[in-house]
Design a protein around this motif. Sequence first.
Motif, PDB file in Angstrom:
ATOM      1  N   ASN A  60       1.639   8.795  -0.967  1.00 52.67           N
ATOM      2  CA  ASN A  60       0.517   8.438  -0.085  1.00 52.67           C
ATOM      3  C   ASN A  60      -0.737   9.198  -0.497  1.00 52.67           C
ATOM      4  O   ASN A  60      -0.667  10.285  -1.066  1.00 52.67           O
ATOM      5  CB  ASN A  60       0.868   8.752   1.373  1.00 52.67           C
ATOM      6  CG  ASN A  60      -0.086   8.083   2.336  1.00 52.67           C
ATOM      7  OD1 ASN A  60      -0.372   6.890   2.199  1.00 52.67           O
ATOM      8  ND2 ASN A  60      -0.593   8.826   3.303  1.00 52.67           N
ATOM      9  N   THR A 118      -2.925  10.580   1.500  1.00 53.75           N
ATOM     10  CA  THR A 118      -2.855  11.841   2.240  1.00 53.75           C
ATOM     11  C   THR A 118      -1.411  12.330   2.153  1.00 53.75           C
ATOM     12  O   THR A 118      -0.531  11.824   2.857  1.00 53.75           O
ATOM     13  CB  THR A 118      -3.259  11.623   3.714  1.00 53.75           C
ATOM     14  OG1 THR A 118      -4.471  10.860   3.748  1.00 53.75           O
ATOM     15  CG2 THR A 118      -3.449  12.934   4.451  1.00 53.75           C
ATOM     16  N   ARG A 144       0.943  13.226   5.149  1.00 61.31           N
ATOM     17  CA  ARG A 144       1.529  12.140   5.960  1.00 61.31           C
ATOM     18  C   ARG A 144       2.842  11.656   5.339  1.00 61.31           C
ATOM     19  O   ARG A 144       3.803  11.358   6.045  1.00 61.31           O
ATOM     20  CB  ARG A 144       0.555  10.968   6.082  1.00 61.31           C
ATOM     21  CG  ARG A 144      -0.640  11.254   6.973  1.00 61.31           C
ATOM     22  CD  ARG A 144      -1.466  10.000   7.214  1.00 61.31           C
ATOM     23  NE  ARG A 144      -0.859   9.106   8.193  1.00 61.31           N
ATOM     24  CZ  ARG A 144      -1.210   7.823   8.347  1.00 61.31           C
ATOM     25  NH1 ARG A 144      -2.132   7.288   7.570  1.00 61.31           N
ATOM     26  NH2 ARG A 144      -0.627   7.091   9.271  1.00 61.31           N
ATOM     27  N   GLU A 154      -8.403  -3.504  -2.194  1.00 67.12           N
ATOM     28  CA  GLU A 154      -8.416  -2.326  -3.071  1.00 67.12           C
ATOM     29  C   GLU A 154      -7.041  -2.095  -3.696  1.00 67.12           C
ATOM     30  O   GLU A 154      -6.034  -2.597  -3.213  1.00 67.12           O
ATOM     31  CB  GLU A 154      -8.822  -1.083  -2.262  1.00 67.12           C
ATOM     32  CG  GLU A 154     -10.285  -1.114  -1.863  1.00 67.12           C
ATOM     33  CD  GLU A 154     -10.631  -0.068  -0.822  1.00 67.12           C
ATOM     34  OE1 GLU A 154      -9.772   0.769  -0.495  1.00 67.12           O
ATOM     35  OE2 GLU A 154     -11.776  -0.105  -0.346  1.00 67.12           O
TER      36      GLU A 154
END
Length: 265
Positions: free
Chosen positions: A151, A153, A156, A194
């Motif tokens: 991920n 982040t 997380r 994206e």
Amino acid sequence: MTDRYAVFGHPIAHSKSPQIHAAFARQTAQDMRYEAILAPLDGFAESIARFAAEGGRGANVTVPFKEEAFRLATRLTAHAERAGAANTLVFEADGVLGDNTDGAGLVADLTRKLQRPLSARRILLLGAGGAARGVIAPLLEQGPAELVIANRTVSRAQRLAEPFDGRVKACGFDALDTPFDVVINATAASLAGELPPLSPQVFGAGALAYDMMYGRDTPFLAFARAHGADTADGLGMLVEQAAEAFFLWRGVRPDTAPVIAALRA
Ligand code: NDP
């Protein structure tokens, strides 16, 4: 009397669930009606309670109410427990059963429709939001050689992996440089058109790249195809998770193939 079911979300107009469940009901000759209900953002529990009081037998729950549905349930399946979210409710005489069929839907699509065994395979799951969280336990039940969550982040991803006692690894995208057999995109990147910052090395020989998003080609699928992977979108998962809910409610397993084909057409 015709049994009533509904999907609750906000927004909800785009939902394909009424069409899918109507097709299942026709196919299996079930006397039921399935509608889409727009619940107010601050009125999900009230909407559900009203529907159940009016004789509703069960519900599907979509964005942004899956966590609230989890809290509202008085009894949970192991999958809902692990996911911390419920997408299927059954109104029972003595309470509300909450299940999460997203992971079983994904596994059914991968193993039965796409003929990709997951046992002893290396699986990479991209993203650490609700969609990723819901599929971890069902993927692990297939006995993969490895399950890695990557991920943007990293913390997380680490939080999602933590309850699985070392059976799930967590990292950032920049740490990915080895090949996988199945790469599942559960990020919301495709929604924004994206591409997650991914090394092409993640696609092993004959790998499958699976995007949970459906309805259009995505930068992730185009990138995977350009690097030799087979590709699939999440429409099969959507129909298979619906079939799991239908089975829970009606005890009958619909044939998903013609419904997927009709939606694609
Ligand atoms: P969430 O908003 O809960 O999670 C978003 C995740 O995507 C986070 O991990 C976030 O990373 C990551 N992310 C967002 N933008 C980017 C980006 N540009 N690059 C890299 N990572 C990004 O979303 P959900 O988990 O609810 O949904 C994810 C996807 O799954 C959606 O496309 C949804 O439509 C699809 N889905 C499909 C289903 C089906 O039946 N086919 C069922 C459920 C979901 P960070 O933590 O760093 O912010």
